[in-house]
Design a protein around this motif. Structure first.
Motif, PDB file in Angstrom:
ATOM      1  N   ASP A 324       0.871  -1.179   0.000  1.00 32.52           N
ATOM      2  CA  ASP A 324       0.000   0.000   0.000  1.00 32.52           C
ATOM      3  C   ASP A 324       0.903   1.222   0.000  1.00 32.52           C
ATOM      4  OD1 ASP A 324      -1.829   2.058   0.475  1.00 32.52           O
ATOM      5  OD2 ASP A 324      -3.071   0.815   1.793  1.00 32.52           O
ATOM      6  N   ILE A 325       0.724   2.106  -0.962  1.00 30.61           N
ATOM      7  CA  ILE A 325       1.584   3.288  -1.070  1.00 30.61           C
ATOM      8  C   ILE A 325       1.283   4.306   0.032  1.00 30.61           C
ATOM      9  CG2 ILE A 325       0.142   4.667  -2.610  1.00 30.61           C
ATOM     10  CD1 ILE A 325       2.778   5.296  -4.178  1.00 30.61           C
ATOM     11  N   ASN A 326       0.115   4.193   0.638  1.00 26.77           N
ATOM     12  CA  ASN A 326      -0.294   5.122   1.690  1.00 26.77           C
ATOM     13  C   ASN A 326       0.108   4.597   3.071  1.00 26.77           C
ATOM     14  OD1 ASN A 326      -1.874   7.015  -0.046  1.00 26.77           O
ATOM     15  ND2 ASN A 326      -3.089   5.173  -0.392  1.00 26.77           N
ATOM     16  N   LYS A 327       0.140   5.488   4.026  1.00 29.48           N
ATOM     17  CA  LYS A 327       0.405   5.055   5.394  1.00 29.48           C
ATOM     18  C   LYS A 327      -0.824   4.334   5.951  1.00 29.48           C
ATOM     19  CE  LYS A 327      -1.170   9.274   7.744  1.00 29.48           C
ATOM     20  NZ  LYS A 327      -0.807  10.378   8.673  1.00 29.48           N
ATOM     21  N   GLN A 328      -0.625   3.580   7.008  1.00 27.59           N
ATOM     22  CA  GLN A 328      -1.750   2.894   7.636  1.00 27.59           C
ATOM     23  C   GLN A 328      -2.712   3.917   8.220  1.00 27.59           C
ATOM     24  OE1 GLN A 328      -0.790  -0.351  10.297  1.00 27.59           O
ATOM     25  NE2 GLN A 328      -2.631   0.010  11.519  1.00 27.59           N
ATOM     26  N   GLU A 388      10.416   3.490   0.797  1.00 25.90           N
ATOM     27  CA  GLU A 388       9.322   4.114   1.538  1.00 25.90           C
ATOM     28  C   GLU A 388       9.115   5.545   1.055  1.00 25.90           C
ATOM     29  OE1 GLU A 388       9.481   3.848   5.771  1.00 25.90           O
ATOM     30  OE2 GLU A 388      10.065   1.725   5.756  1.00 25.90           O
ATOM     31  N   VAL A 389       7.861   5.985   1.078  1.00 25.85           N
ATOM     32  CA  VAL A 389       7.533   7.332   0.627  1.00 25.85           C
ATOM     33  C   VAL A 389       6.666   8.038   1.665  1.00 25.85           C
ATOM     34  CG1 VAL A 389       7.699   6.842  -1.836  1.00 25.85           C
ATOM     35  CG2 VAL A 389       5.516   6.490  -0.655  1.00 25.85           C
ATOM     36  N   LYS A 390       6.759   9.353   1.662  1.00 33.41           N
ATOM     37  CA  LYS A 390       5.915  10.195   2.494  1.00 33.41           C
ATOM     38  C   LYS A 390       4.925  10.890   1.585  1.00 33.41           C
ATOM     39  CE  LYS A 390       6.102  14.027   5.828  1.00 33.41           C
ATOM     40  NZ  LYS A 390       6.988  14.997   6.528  1.00 33.41           N
ATOM     41  N   THR A 391       3.647  10.846   1.932  1.00 36.70           N
ATOM     42  CA  THR A 391       2.602  11.456   1.107  1.00 36.70           C
ATOM     43  C   THR A 391       2.071  12.696   1.796  1.00 36.70           C
ATOM     44  OG1 THR A 391       1.976   9.274   0.257  1.00 36.70           O
ATOM     45  CG2 THR A 391       0.393  11.063  -0.035  1.00 36.70           C
ATOM     46  N   GLU A 392       2.046  13.797   1.059  1.00 36.15           N
ATOM     47  CA  GLU A 392       1.540  15.061   1.584  1.00 36.15           C
ATOM     48  C   GLU A 392       0.647  15.723   0.546  1.00 36.15           C
ATOM     49  OE1 GLU A 392       4.894  17.053   4.278  1.00 36.15           O
ATOM     50  OE2 GLU A 392       5.630  16.566   2.275  1.00 36.15           O
ATOM     51  N   TRP A 393      -0.232  16.589   1.012  1.00 37.75           N
ATOM     52  CA  TRP A 393      -1.067  17.395   0.123  1.00 37.75           C
ATOM     53  C   TRP A 393      -0.475  18.796   0.053  1.00 37.75           C
ATOM     54  CZ3 TRP A 393      -4.970  15.698  -2.917  1.00 37.75           C
ATOM     55  CH2 TRP A 393      -5.461  14.414  -2.662  1.00 37.75           C
ATOM     56  N   VAL A 394      -0.117  19.213  -1.155  1.00 42.09           N
ATOM     57  CA  VAL A 394       0.458  20.539  -1.375  1.00 42.09           C
ATOM     58  C   VAL A 394      -0.393  21.283  -2.400  1.00 42.09           C
ATOM     59  CG1 VAL A 394       2.489  21.841  -2.101  1.00 42.09           C
ATOM     60  CG2 VAL A 394       2.769  19.651  -0.883  1.00 42.09           C
ATOM     61  N   GLU A 395      -1.059  22.343  -1.949  1.00 40.05           N
ATOM     62  CA  GLU A 395      -1.930  23.153  -2.811  1.00 40.05           C
ATOM     63  C   GLU A 395      -2.942  22.273  -3.557  1.00 40.05           C
ATOM     64  OE1 GLU A 395       0.570  25.462  -5.340  1.00 40.05           O
ATOM     65  OE2 GLU A 395       1.290  26.741  -3.711  1.00 40.05           O
ATOM     66  N   GLY A 396      -3.540  21.354  -2.795  1.00 44.92           N
ATOM     67  CA  GLY A 396      -4.577  20.502  -3.364  1.00 44.92           C
ATOM     68  C   GLY A 396      -4.071  19.338  -4.188  1.00 44.92           C
ATOM     69  N   VAL A 399       1.459  14.859  -3.189  1.00 47.07           N
ATOM     70  CA  VAL A 399       2.889  14.807  -3.499  1.00 47.07           C
ATOM     71  C   VAL A 399       3.541  13.698  -2.678  1.00 47.07           C
ATOM     72  CG1 VAL A 399       5.072  16.056  -3.465  1.00 47.07           C
ATOM     73  CG2 VAL A 399       2.944  17.273  -4.009  1.00 47.07           C
ATOM     74  N   ARG A 400       4.308  12.834  -3.355  1.00 46.88           N
ATOM     75  CA  ARG A 400       4.991  11.741  -2.666  1.00 46.88           C
ATOM     76  C   ARG A 400       6.495  11.988  -2.712  1.00 46.88           C
ATOM     77  NH1 ARG A 400       0.738   8.324  -1.883  1.00 46.88           N
ATOM     78  NH2 ARG A 400      -0.709   8.000  -3.626  1.00 46.88           N
ATOM     79  N   THR A 401       7.142  11.840  -1.565  1.00 48.32           N
ATOM     80  CA  THR A 401       8.570  12.072  -1.455  1.00 48.32           C
ATOM     81  C   THR A 401       9.247  10.809  -0.941  1.00 48.32           C
ATOM     82  OG1 THR A 401       8.120  14.390  -0.891  1.00 48.32           O
ATOM     83  CG2 THR A 401      10.353  13.558  -0.477  1.00 48.32           C
ATOM     84  N   GLU A 402      10.276  10.369  -1.642  1.00 53.47           N
ATOM     85  CA  GLU A 402      11.005   9.178  -1.211  1.00 53.47           C
ATOM     86  C   GLU A 402      11.796   9.465   0.072  1.00 53.47           C
ATOM     87  OE1 GLU A 402      13.454   7.802  -4.371  1.00 53.47           O
ATOM     88  OE2 GLU A 402      11.750   7.173  -5.628  1.00 53.47           O
ATOM     89  N   ILE A 403      11.808   8.486   0.958  1.00 52.75           N
ATOM     90  CA  ILE A 403      12.541   8.601   2.225  1.00 52.75           C
ATOM     91  C   ILE A 403      13.897   7.914   2.042  1.00 52.75           C
ATOM     92  CG2 ILE A 403      12.536   8.039   4.676  1.00 52.75           C
ATOM     93  CD1 ILE A 403       9.467   7.948   4.524  1.00 52.75           C
ATOM     94  N   PRO A 404      14.990   8.656   2.152  1.00 48.22           N
ATOM     95  CA  PRO A 404      16.321   8.076   1.901  1.00 48.22           C
ATOM     96  C   PRO A 404      16.625   6.880   2.800  1.00 48.22           C
ATOM     97  CG  PRO A 404      16.434  10.481   2.049  1.00 48.22           C
ATOM     98  CD  PRO A 404      15.052  10.082   2.509  1.00 48.22           C
ATOM     99  N   ASN A 405      17.394   5.956   2.245  1.00 47.00           N
ATOM    100  CA  ASN A 405      17.910   4.793   2.974  1.00 47.00           C
ATOM    101  C   ASN A 405      16.809   3.856   3.468  1.00 47.00           C
ATOM    102  OD1 ASN A 405      20.588   5.867   2.743  1.00 47.00           O
ATOM    103  ND2 ASN A 405      20.118   7.241   4.465  1.00 47.00           N
ATOM    104  N   THR A 406      15.696   3.808   2.732  1.00 46.38           N
ATOM    105  CA  THR A 406      14.613   2.885   3.105  1.00 46.38           C
ATOM    106  C   THR A 406      14.377   1.837   2.015  1.00 46.38           C
ATOM    107  OG1 THR A 406      12.932   4.376   2.180  1.00 46.38           O
ATOM    108  CG2 THR A 406      13.446   4.608   4.535  1.00 46.38           C
ATOM    109  N   GLU A 407      15.345   1.664   1.126  1.00 48.51           N
ATOM    110  CA  GLU A 407      15.195   0.668   0.068  1.00 48.51           C
ATOM    111  C   GLU A 407      15.129  -0.742   0.671  1.00 48.51           C
ATOM    112  OE1 GLU A 407      17.508   2.965   0.159  1.00 48.51           O
ATOM    113  OE2 GLU A 407      17.416   4.171  -1.681  1.00 48.51           O
ATOM    114  N   LYS A 408      14.349  -1.584   0.018  1.00 51.56           N
ATOM    115  CA  LYS A 408      14.216  -2.964   0.487  1.00 51.56           C
ATOM    116  C   LYS A 408      13.907  -3.867  -0.702  1.00 51.56           C
ATOM    117  CE  LYS A 408      11.719  -5.930   3.773  1.00 51.56           C
ATOM    118  NZ  LYS A 408      10.724  -5.995   4.874  1.00 51.56           N
ATOM    119  N   THR A 409      14.428  -5.074  -0.665  1.00 48.47           N
ATOM    120  CA  THR A 409      14.162  -6.056  -1.712  1.00 48.47           C
ATOM    121  C   THR A 409      13.287  -7.167  -1.146  1.00 48.47           C
ATOM    122  OG1 THR A 409      16.263  -5.607  -2.836  1.00 48.47           O
ATOM    123  CG2 THR A 409      15.176  -7.692  -3.332  1.00 48.47           C
TER     124      THR A 409
END
Length: 494
Positions: A324-328, A388-396, A399-409
């Protein structure tokens, strides 16, 4: 109001279900019927409040939906159940919903989220009561074919036999028109048949209702794709009106590295092939995408993804994980999601309970963006890389921003893409010369359903976008009303 103090005296009691582990061994429905006395008490919990938001059916207020899209007369049939008047309850249920046996099984019950009791207690078991009313109707023989007394001579083609198409066909047939439903698959039902696993909505349930519609005079033609097998112009010559109920069937794509690898499939291809093989041969023909012994990754956190989990478990998958791309979500409503909006909260669906029973943990992983699909030296899919990504609402805008050093296989040899749909397929629309919107849906206003082509109407997901079965039924009914008005100059359809 059946029992003024019922919501105080009786606790919510939802129907029990078979053990999550045991039920994964077959494809049978697993809801257990409640005793009649218990059901009557559950009906008695309804407050018959002055403003029943449960049946409001408002499309959007702010950022959410309110109540039942088909405007089910919920307080009325709740009271009738409480008083033991089941046949009368069925009549009230059918007044607004052609197929309560479908919604009673697969609807997420937005009505319950808008129940007044749910302000500070557990909602009335509306979905359960709907299910039990209609099933009692079938068991008692109350539900019978009721063909129209006379015909208008007008002909209508309905393209697509999903919930919108079936609802439109049923209503137009009641008005006396001669209705033909065209379906490109080999069975009637659209997503009801091939998009929802048999364990949630058995094909026998769909077939039971279709047989009644046939007896009422509707003609069904399968294995015919309008736009390919039959040109749209030919259809327009043969019928006085056309209703497009083709759904939103073009899957959303991903362009990650390794997308071309074998073992990556659209969720709907996986689900359709599974059900078709199950119905044709109980999987003996092996003509389906098997998850047996595989490490399955489901990309997409919605209902279709959950259906992929349900199916993979029954195949005998080694592991199943859902991205799920969104947070719980939280366990309580957010401030901007107050009652009576549909509650956007964390829930554990039947599929997740089954996965936990079989594999020992909830299958969901959150805030994950797929980066690439990994192959071995032989070109076989062996894994998925995420971040991992952080999801925020910017001016409606989201926007998703990658969180560094959270890569996983993640180990994977079967990946199922359940990330939604981008709209209806365009070939038929082009032949009909029907305009589309910037969202790639059919251009037809809500309430009129008239497309840019006179006499051609659109209803359901191809007009609205990917949505719920109950919304498709609602739009099919309303499109039938407007089509009847076009054909006759007036209408008595609701």
């Amino acid at each position: 109001m059946g029992k003024p103090t019922g919501f105080l005296e009786y606790k919510r009691e939802a129907p029990p279900k078979r053990d999550p582990f045991e039920r994964t061994k077959n494809w049978q429905e697993f809801q257990i019927h409640l005793p009649e006395k218990t059901l009557q008490e559950q009906g008695g919990r309804c407050m018959d409040c002055a403003i029943p938001f449960c049946q409001a059916g408002t499309d959007m207020i702010g950022s959410g939906e309110i109540g039942c899209p088909v405007h089910n007369l919920i307080p009325e049939w709740n009271e009738l159940v409480y008083r033991g008047k089941w046949k009368e309850a069925l009549a009230r249920l059918h007044k607004t919903n052609n197929f309560p046996e479908f919604t009673g099984r697969v609807c997420p019950a937005p009505c319950e989220g808008s129940c007044t009791v749910a302000i500070d207690a557990d909602a009335v078991t509306i979905k359960s009561l709907e299910y039990h009313i209609v099933e009692r109707g079938f068991n008692e023989g109350w539900i019978k074919a009721n063909p129209p007394l006379k015909r208008t001579g007008k002909t209508v083609a309905v393209i697509g036999s999903g919930p919108a198409g079936l609802a439109a066909a049923a209503q137009l047939n009641k008005a006396g028109h001669l209705v033909t439903v065209f379906e490109r698959e080999d069975r009637i039902g659209g997503l009801l048949t091939y998009g929802i696993p048999d364990v949630k909505l058995a094909y026998s349930i769909v077939e039971r209702r279709v047989q009644l519609l046939k007896e009422e005079g509707i003609t069904f033609r399968v294995n015919i794709e309008i736009g390919k097998d039959v040109h749209a112009a030919e259809l327009e010559e043969q019928f006085d009106a056309v209703i497009l109920a083709t759904g939103s069937t073009k899957p959303r794509e991903v362009d990650h590295e390794g997308r071309e690898l074998d073992g990556i499939h659209y969720a709907m291809d996986f689900l359709t092939a599974n059900t078709k093989s199950l119905l044709n041969s109980n999987h003996q023909d092996e003509n389906y995408i098997s998850a047996k012994g595989k490490h399955v990754i489901v990309i997409g956190g919605g209902d279709t993804g959950a259906d992929c989990i349900t199916t993979s478990i029954r195949h005998g998958a080694a592991t199943v994980t859902q991205f799920d791309i969104n947070k719980q979500k939280g366990f309580e409503r957010e401030v901007n999601n107050a009652w009576p909006l549909f509650p956007i909260i964390h829930t554990t669906e039947d599929a997740h309970k089954e996965a936990k029973a079989v594999y020992g943990k909830d299958p969901r992983a959150y805030k994950l963006q797929t980066k690439r699909f990994i192959s071995n030296d032989n070109g076989q899919l062996v894994g998925v890389e995420t971040i991992e990504v952080k999801t925020e609402w910017v001016e409606g805008q989201k926007v998703r921003t990658e969180i560094p050093n959270t890569e996983k296989t993640w180990e994977a040899d079967l990946v199922l893409l359940a990330i939604g749909f981008s709209g209806p397929e365009k070939e038929l629309l082009a032949q009909l010369n029907v305009a589309t919107t910037s969202r790639q849906t059919v251009a037809a206003d809500y309430g009129t359903y008239q497309t840019s082509k006179e006499g051609v109407f659109a209803a359901g997901d191809n007009r609205r976008g990917q949505s719920l079965v109950v919304w498709a039924i609602h739009e099919g009914r309303e499109a039938a009303r407007e089509c009847d008005r076009f054909l006759m100059g007036t209408t008595r359809l609701p």
